[in-house]
Write an enzyme that holds these catalytic residues in place. Sequence first.
Site, PDB file in Angstrom:
ATOM      1  CE  LYS A  36     -24.104  21.959 -74.014  1.00  0.00           C
ATOM      2  NZ  LYS A  36     -24.799  21.557 -75.168  1.00  0.00           N
ATOM      3  N   GLY A 180     -34.958  43.284 -83.812  1.00  0.00           N
ATOM      4  CA  GLY A 180     -35.642  43.098 -82.544  1.00  0.00           C
ATOM      5  C   GLY A 180     -35.186  44.379 -81.578  1.00  0.00           C
ATOM      6  N   GLY A 270     -34.885  37.162 -79.238  1.00  0.00           N
ATOM      7  CA  GLY A 270     -35.299  36.437 -78.173  1.00  0.00           C
ATOM      8  C   GLY A 270     -34.440  35.171 -78.298  1.00  0.00           C
ATOM      9  CG  ASP A 308     -33.229  31.441 -70.052  1.00  0.00           C
ATOM     10  OD1 ASP A 308     -33.621  32.240 -68.822  1.00  0.00           O
ATOM     11  OD2 ASP A 308     -32.191  31.983 -70.750  1.00  0.00           O
ATOM     12  CG  HIS A 441     -32.188  66.319 -50.115  1.00  0.00           C
ATOM     13  ND1 HIS A 441     -32.717  66.388 -51.293  1.00  0.00           N
ATOM     14  CD2 HIS A 441     -31.277  67.386 -49.798  1.00  0.00           C
ATOM     15  CE1 HIS A 441     -32.452  67.520 -51.684  1.00  0.00           C
ATOM     16  NE2 HIS A 441     -31.464  68.224 -50.982  1.00  0.00           N
TER      17      HIS A 441
END
Length: 463
Positions: A36, A180, A270, A308, A441
Amino acid sequence: MVTLHYDLVVIGGGPGGYVAAIYAAKKGAKVGLVEKGDLGGTCLNRGCIPTKALSHGASVYQSLKNAGDFGVAVENVRVDWHGLQKKKAAVIATLRRGVENLLKANGVSVFRGRAEVEGERSVRVVYQEGEQVLTANSLILATGSKPAVIPFPGNDLPGVITSEEALSLDDIPGSMLIVGGGVIGVEMASIYGSLGTDVTVVEMLPRILPRADEEISAELKKILERNGTKIFTESSVESVERESGRLKVSVRTPGGIRSISVDKVLMAVGRRPVTDAFENLGIRLESGWVAVDERMRTNLENVYAVGDITGKFQLAHVASHQGIVAAANAIGEDRVMDYKAVPSCIFTDPEVAYVGLTEREAREIHGDGIKIGRFPFIASGRALTLGESRGFVKIIADSRWKEILGVHIVGPGATELIAEAALAVKLECTAEELADTIHAHPTLSETIMEASFDLLGIPIHKM
């Protein structure tokens, strides 16, 4: 209206959804994807990518300010905030076009409308001018998440923003209080602090980055405070009110109530899942998140969920991997998710990255049967040539086999160095194997090798 049928329909075009669609299409499936908003989801449009664009801009600014340390004379350095915003927008647009082209090249049908899942094999796509019904053998839900908001008085006042608004402010605020101290909170603190904003972080728990190793959390806190960020832990925002054109924030701290006046209050507490597209489907939820098994299947046989909304890891790379696993199973393959070696990257200055077990987690499993090696960046030749001496590498292994259980880094290049560590955890590599691997290195990667030598009790370039 003609109903269109697909082998697989994916709801959501973020890093979980579009990757799932491409994978299935490459395997020969007929795939439809419903989105959407903008393709790329939160990560590309309102999260990972824009945040890192601003983070790099802040880093360039700091490098120019300190260019004199390397014999480069730079005068009158300033931040062109609108120029930085323009660069951010250009990066987003380029990547968004890339996603669109990938889907098109792989034959994925993209429907730009709002999805209403009517059954485990049926989706209605609603447009402004009409609607379209899609049927499918399987569905993948990848609808993502949105910022969570704490319900304290004044949380809806102008100037109280979420991380999404923080990425597109008109100007750099003079001061900001961030509610937070998790990943989003410390990244924003680092970005705006580097750009000159007076930043205060309020975290309810005893430490910032509560999911990170305690030593890493403590080190980053020390660095942020040294750079001017004020951090209150075991503290909470009681209320916000307007006063003389600013926001007066009442903060409850262990030392009592403090009143802090700022230009902006950023909510970084969150995210919560977006489930409205399928709220009547009968999907089983656990604490609001979609419950899935190791194959990313929900309680409905033909419906999978990724990203999620599963509440596993709110990380784009995890969503993408879940998308591949879900798509594979949806088209008849058999794959399972393995969360053992999930790298986490935090783009502060300096960066933070970790994979595997923290020291606390390792001790809960192995007791005293662990060994730890550390190596500071101040002892790295490459770090010093870059003008960096902050931070360290920490490696945790079991005492018997010296198998790498976790690697934790705060310092320059941490988000790139963690790839070697993730592979080490994935392959059950030992500290001996890491130490015995020749590292070039001078490079930052040598710090992984040096920390391995330290774990084995034979540190080379460490006193």
